[in-house]
Motif scaffolding. Structure first.
Motif, PDB file in Angstrom:
ATOM      1  N   GLN A 325      21.606   8.791  18.345  1.00 11.83           N
ATOM      2  CA  GLN A 325      22.159   8.886  19.690  1.00 11.83           C
ATOM      3  C   GLN A 325      23.612   8.438  19.634  1.00 11.83           C
ATOM      4  OE1 GLN A 325      20.275   9.791  23.081  1.00 11.83           O
ATOM      5  NE2 GLN A 325      19.930  11.012  21.250  1.00 11.83           N
ATOM      6  N   ALA A 326      24.263   8.795  18.530  1.00  8.91           N
ATOM      7  CA  ALA A 326      25.660   8.407  18.327  1.00  8.91           C
ATOM      8  C   ALA A 326      26.547   9.074  19.367  1.00  8.91           C
ATOM      9  CB  ALA A 326      26.108   8.789  16.924  1.00  8.91           C
ATOM     10  N   ILE A 327      27.568   8.351  19.806  1.00  6.38           N
ATOM     11  CA  ILE A 327      28.538   8.905  20.752  1.00  6.38           C
ATOM     12  C   ILE A 327      29.959   8.816  20.194  1.00  6.38           C
ATOM     13  CG2 ILE A 327      27.130   8.480  22.789  1.00  6.38           C
ATOM     14  CD1 ILE A 327      28.752   5.954  23.317  1.00  6.38           C
ATOM     15  N   SER A 328      30.079   8.475  18.907  1.00 11.20           N
ATOM     16  CA  SER A 328      31.384   8.447  18.248  1.00 11.20           C
ATOM     17  C   SER A 328      31.166   8.607  16.756  1.00 11.20           C
ATOM     18  CB  SER A 328      32.109   7.116  18.528  1.00 11.20           C
ATOM     19  OG  SER A 328      31.452   6.049  17.851  1.00 11.20           O
ATOM     20  N   PRO A 329      32.180   9.075  16.021  1.00  9.38           N
ATOM     21  CA  PRO A 329      32.045   9.170  14.564  1.00  9.38           C
ATOM     22  C   PRO A 329      31.718   7.825  13.922  1.00  9.38           C
ATOM     23  CG  PRO A 329      33.990  10.361  15.304  1.00  9.38           C
ATOM     24  CD  PRO A 329      33.474   9.604  16.493  1.00  9.38           C
ATOM     25  N   GLU A 330      32.261   6.761  14.502  1.00 11.04           N
ATOM     26  CA  GLU A 330      31.991   5.432  13.953  1.00 11.04           C
ATOM     27  C   GLU A 330      30.502   5.107  14.043  1.00 11.04           C
ATOM     28  OE1 GLU A 330      36.129   5.950  14.800  1.00 11.04           O
ATOM     29  OE2 GLU A 330      34.392   6.141  16.155  1.00 11.04           O
ATOM     30  N   GLU A 331      29.870   5.482  15.157  1.00 13.00           N
ATOM     31  CA  GLU A 331      28.438   5.236  15.283  1.00 13.00           C
ATOM     32  C   GLU A 331      27.644   6.129  14.336  1.00 13.00           C
ATOM     33  OE1 GLU A 331      27.931   3.447  19.792  1.00 13.00           O
ATOM     34  OE2 GLU A 331      27.046   5.397  19.307  1.00 13.00           O
ATOM     35  N   GLY A 332      28.106   7.362  14.107  1.00  7.60           N
ATOM     36  CA  GLY A 332      27.440   8.220  13.134  1.00  7.60           C
ATOM     37  C   GLY A 332      27.466   7.609  11.748  1.00  7.60           C
ATOM     38  N   VAL A 353      18.840  12.750   6.623  1.00  3.54           N
ATOM     39  CA  VAL A 353      19.131  13.782   7.624  1.00  3.54           C
ATOM     40  C   VAL A 353      19.652  13.190   8.929  1.00  3.54           C
ATOM     41  CG1 VAL A 353      18.166  15.745   8.888  1.00  3.54           C
ATOM     42  CG2 VAL A 353      17.283  15.174   6.604  1.00  3.54           C
ATOM     43  N   PHE A 354      20.664  13.851   9.468  1.00  2.00           N
ATOM     44  CA  PHE A 354      21.202  13.534  10.790  1.00  2.00           C
ATOM     45  C   PHE A 354      20.441  14.361  11.815  1.00  2.00           C
ATOM     46  CE2 PHE A 354      24.234  14.506  14.268  1.00  2.00           C
ATOM     47  CZ  PHE A 354      24.614  13.219  14.631  1.00  2.00           C
ATOM     48  N   ASP A 355      19.729  13.690  12.717  1.00  2.00           N
ATOM     49  CA  ASP A 355      18.911  14.361  13.736  1.00  2.00           C
ATOM     50  C   ASP A 355      19.344  13.867  15.110  1.00  2.00           C
ATOM     51  OD1 ASP A 355      16.964  15.366  15.420  1.00  2.00           O
ATOM     52  OD2 ASP A 355      15.400  14.007  14.724  1.00  2.00           O
ATOM     53  N   TRP A 356      20.194  14.628  15.769  1.00  3.49           N
ATOM     54  CA  TRP A 356      20.680  14.269  17.105  1.00  3.49           C
ATOM     55  C   TRP A 356      20.042  15.210  18.110  1.00  3.49           C
ATOM     56  CZ3 TRP A 356      22.826  15.762  21.615  1.00  3.49           C
ATOM     57  CH2 TRP A 356      23.532  14.821  22.370  1.00  3.49           C
ATOM     58  N   GLU A 357      19.419  14.645  19.148  1.00  3.99           N
ATOM     59  CA  GLU A 357      18.765  15.463  20.164  1.00  3.99           C
ATOM     60  C   GLU A 357      19.111  14.924  21.549  1.00  3.99           C
ATOM     61  OE1 GLU A 357      14.602  16.242  19.297  1.00  3.99           O
ATOM     62  OE2 GLU A 357      14.973  15.749  17.190  1.00  3.99           O
ATOM     63  N   PRO A 358      19.231  15.825  22.533  1.00  4.46           N
ATOM     64  CA  PRO A 358      19.637  15.398  23.873  1.00  4.46           C
ATOM     65  C   PRO A 358      18.465  14.907  24.698  1.00  4.46           C
ATOM     66  CG  PRO A 358      19.355  17.756  23.839  1.00  4.46           C
ATOM     67  CD  PRO A 358      19.070  17.285  22.431  1.00  4.46           C
ATOM     68  N   THR A 363      18.156  10.562  32.961  1.00  2.00           N
ATOM     69  CA  THR A 363      17.334   9.558  32.292  1.00  2.00           C
ATOM     70  C   THR A 363      18.134   8.328  31.881  1.00  2.00           C
ATOM     71  OG1 THR A 363      17.663  10.671  30.161  1.00  2.00           O
ATOM     72  CG2 THR A 363      15.683  11.246  31.406  1.00  2.00           C
ATOM     73  N   GLY A 364      19.437   8.342  32.147  1.00  4.95           N
ATOM     74  CA  GLY A 364      20.260   7.191  31.802  1.00  4.95           C
ATOM     75  C   GLY A 364      20.707   7.163  30.360  1.00  4.95           C
ATOM     76  N   ALA A 365      20.590   8.270  29.661  1.00  2.00           N
ATOM     77  CA  ALA A 365      20.993   8.308  28.254  1.00  2.00           C
ATOM     78  C   ALA A 365      22.505   8.160  28.136  1.00  2.00           C
ATOM     79  CB  ALA A 365      20.544   9.612  27.610  1.00  2.00           C
ATOM     80  N   ARG A 366      22.928   7.286  27.234  1.00  2.00           N
ATOM     81  CA  ARG A 366      24.361   7.074  27.023  1.00  2.00           C
ATOM     82  C   ARG A 366      25.025   8.313  26.433  1.00  2.00           C
ATOM     83  NH1 ARG A 366      25.106   5.012  21.654  1.00  2.00           N
ATOM     84  NH2 ARG A 366      26.637   3.449  22.272  1.00  2.00           N
ATOM     85  N   THR A 367      24.230   9.231  25.875  1.00  2.00           N
ATOM     86  CA  THR A 367      24.757  10.443  25.269  1.00  2.00           C
ATOM     87  C   THR A 367      24.970  11.569  26.275  1.00  2.00           C
ATOM     88  OG1 THR A 367      22.471  11.054  24.772  1.00  2.00           O
ATOM     89  CG2 THR A 367      23.719   9.985  23.016  1.00  2.00           C
ATOM     90  N   GLU A 368      24.552  11.367  27.533  1.00  2.00           N
ATOM     91  CA  GLU A 368      24.641  12.453  28.518  1.00  2.00           C
ATOM     92  C   GLU A 368      26.085  12.914  28.678  1.00  2.00           C
ATOM     93  OE1 GLU A 368      23.439  13.420  33.160  1.00  2.00           O
ATOM     94  OE2 GLU A 368      22.581  11.693  32.130  1.00  2.00           O
TER      95      GLU A 368
END
Length: 459
Positions: A325-332, A353-358, A363-368
């Motif tokens: 649920q990364a929101i920046s390259p640093e978090e990735g 594996v990098f698995d990012w899903e919305p 729902t309050g997701a920081r990735t929205e």
């Protein structure tokens, strides 16, 4: 992959210690917790994840009781709140202040932080912290009508104790360390079970009229998708897919053979890996961990080491995935480093594996609303960190995100793991692994499991 995420780091001082790094996970050696004990799996899962410790190196003291301070800290952190610094001399005073400020404490509670808490008080706090409501009707208990007990019964956190033909809650009884382990694990599961990505609409919108296209393109769900020439095209012959005698999809051509695989997480529970191997499974992709959708906290999958050791011991090849649920390259990059730390001392032959899903809006997701450019940068940062450490990286996604969200021009150096639940794949580009189903039945695994096929080039 149908992932469900949680913002969780269960911690407790005294009886429960601070969580340790994933790379420090260890084998449980408690002489007072046996495999035949009903609480064994809860204690083992939480201990091996570094979530709880014993009262000594070799004892867990399952019959020991739990104090108000210990309970508050576990429940609040399980719900995604940050660690609280003490506001007085007592180590748990910060958690007490947070609970009091937010009206999480039951009305009239007079316990001190070091006094033993009872089962009903635990239930009342959990209900208030998580803001839970009833999902059932009636009262299964013979010894309480309190709504908190009924709500947590509905949600599977407190299941009660059968006595003859009655089900008892024992509201005034203290809760033991064994019981709180089960309760925290069930709370963990409840918070983790969030709504999944909504299904893609079956009927595409009308295609837009192309205007001065730059290069070749095709339409997907009414949107123009430009072809990235640097990425090899899908050349698999759909006529060559076959189902073998064990019910697994296979593939064989002049260019490729295949390996049969599954992917699992804590949702599959304890797995009989010997039975899985005997069923014909060649490889397993294990969820190593995830980032909380709300707090952004990184958490180790509670069954990861159990699955890793079980698969390797039965000659099943292993890869891992991280539910990002990364929101920046640093978090990735941080997520990749977490994986590398957790794998220290182990040898795997399949990718990280990098698995990012919305998550659905609201729902309050920081990735929205995350920008697609940043999403791609997160994937690149994750994969580069993995590759720089000498491992193979990979990106997992479905048609919608590969076509419409990721900038594939930036992902030409990384192999793809495709999620498409069809009898035959239709993805335009080459992919190494195909997750073709989410309702497989495999001996050794209770319930459904995701099914995969790995295309292996013939040499």
């Amino acid at each position: 992959m149908k992932q469900k995420i949680i913002s969780l780091l269960l911690l407790c001082t005294l009886a429960f210690s601070l969580a340790v790094p994933a790379s420090a996970a260890k084998t449980m050696n408690f002489t007072d917790v046996k495999s035949s004990d009903w609480y064994y799996d809860s204690v083992k899962s939480l201990y091996e994840s570094g979530i709880i410790n014993g009262t000594t190196a070799t004892t867990f003291s399952p019959k020991g009781t739990v104090t108000l301070g210990q309970a508050l800290k576990m429940i609040l952190l399980a719900a995604g709140y940050e660690e609280q610094a003490p506001t007085t001399a007592h180590w748990a005073s910060g958690y007490y202040r947070l609970a009091a400020k937010n009206n999480f404490l039951p009305s009239g509670m007079t316990l001190t932080l070091d006094q033993t808490i009872n089962r009903l008080q635990i239930a009342q706090i959990i209900v208030r912290v998580l803001d839970l409501k009833r999902t059932g009707s009636g009262n299964p208990f013979s010894d309480t009508t309190d709504s908190a007990a009924l709500i947590l019964y509905d949600h599977g956190i407190f299941t009660g104790a059968p006595e003859g033909n009655k089900l008892m809650f024992h509201p005034q009884s203290s809760i033991t360390r064994a019981e709180i382990s089960a309760v925290i694990l069930r709370t963990y599961q409840l918070v983790e079970s969030m709504p999944e990505e909504p299904e893609e609409p079956e009927t595409p919108t009308e295609p837009e009229t192309p205007s001065e296209p730059e290069g070749d393109y095709f339409y997907f769900r009414g949107k123009k998708v430009y072809i990235v020439e640097e990425i090899p095209k899908n050349t698999y012959d759909n006529n060559l897919f076959q189902v073998n005698e064990n019910g697994f999809l296979t593939y064989d051509s002049d260019e490729y053979t295949c390996k049969i695989g599954i992917d699992v997480s804590r949702y599959q529970g304890s797995i009989d890996w010997a039975a899985v191997k005997s069923a014909g499974v060649d490889f397993a992709m294990l969820r190593l961990g995830y980032r909380g959708y709300g707090t952004g906290r990184i958490v180790l999958d509670t069954y990861f080491y159990q699955n890793l050791q079980g698969a390797l011991a039965n000659d099943i090849e292993v890869g891992v995935y991280f539910f990002s649920q990364a929101i920046s390259p640093e978090e990735g990059a941080e997520e990749a480093q977490f994986c590398l730390n957790a794998l220290e001392g182990y040898s795997i032959t399949y990718p990280i594996v990098f698995d990012w899903e919305p998550y659905p809006s609201g729902t309050g997701a920081r990735t929205e609303g995350l920008d697609d450019k940043i999403l791609t940068q997160c994937a690149v940062a994750f994969c580069d960190e993995v590759e720089n450490a000498g491992y193979q990286s990979m990106v997992y996604s479905n048609l919608t995100y590969f076509y419409l969200h990721f900038d594939l021009n930036e992902l030409i150096n990384y192999p793809f793991w495709l999620a498409q639940y069809n009898s035959r794949p239709s993805f335009y580009y080459h992919f190494d692994i195909w997750q073709y189903g989410d309702s497989g039945n495999v001996p050794g695994i209770d319930g459904n499991v995701d099914l995969n096929i790995h295309f292996v080039p013939k040499k």
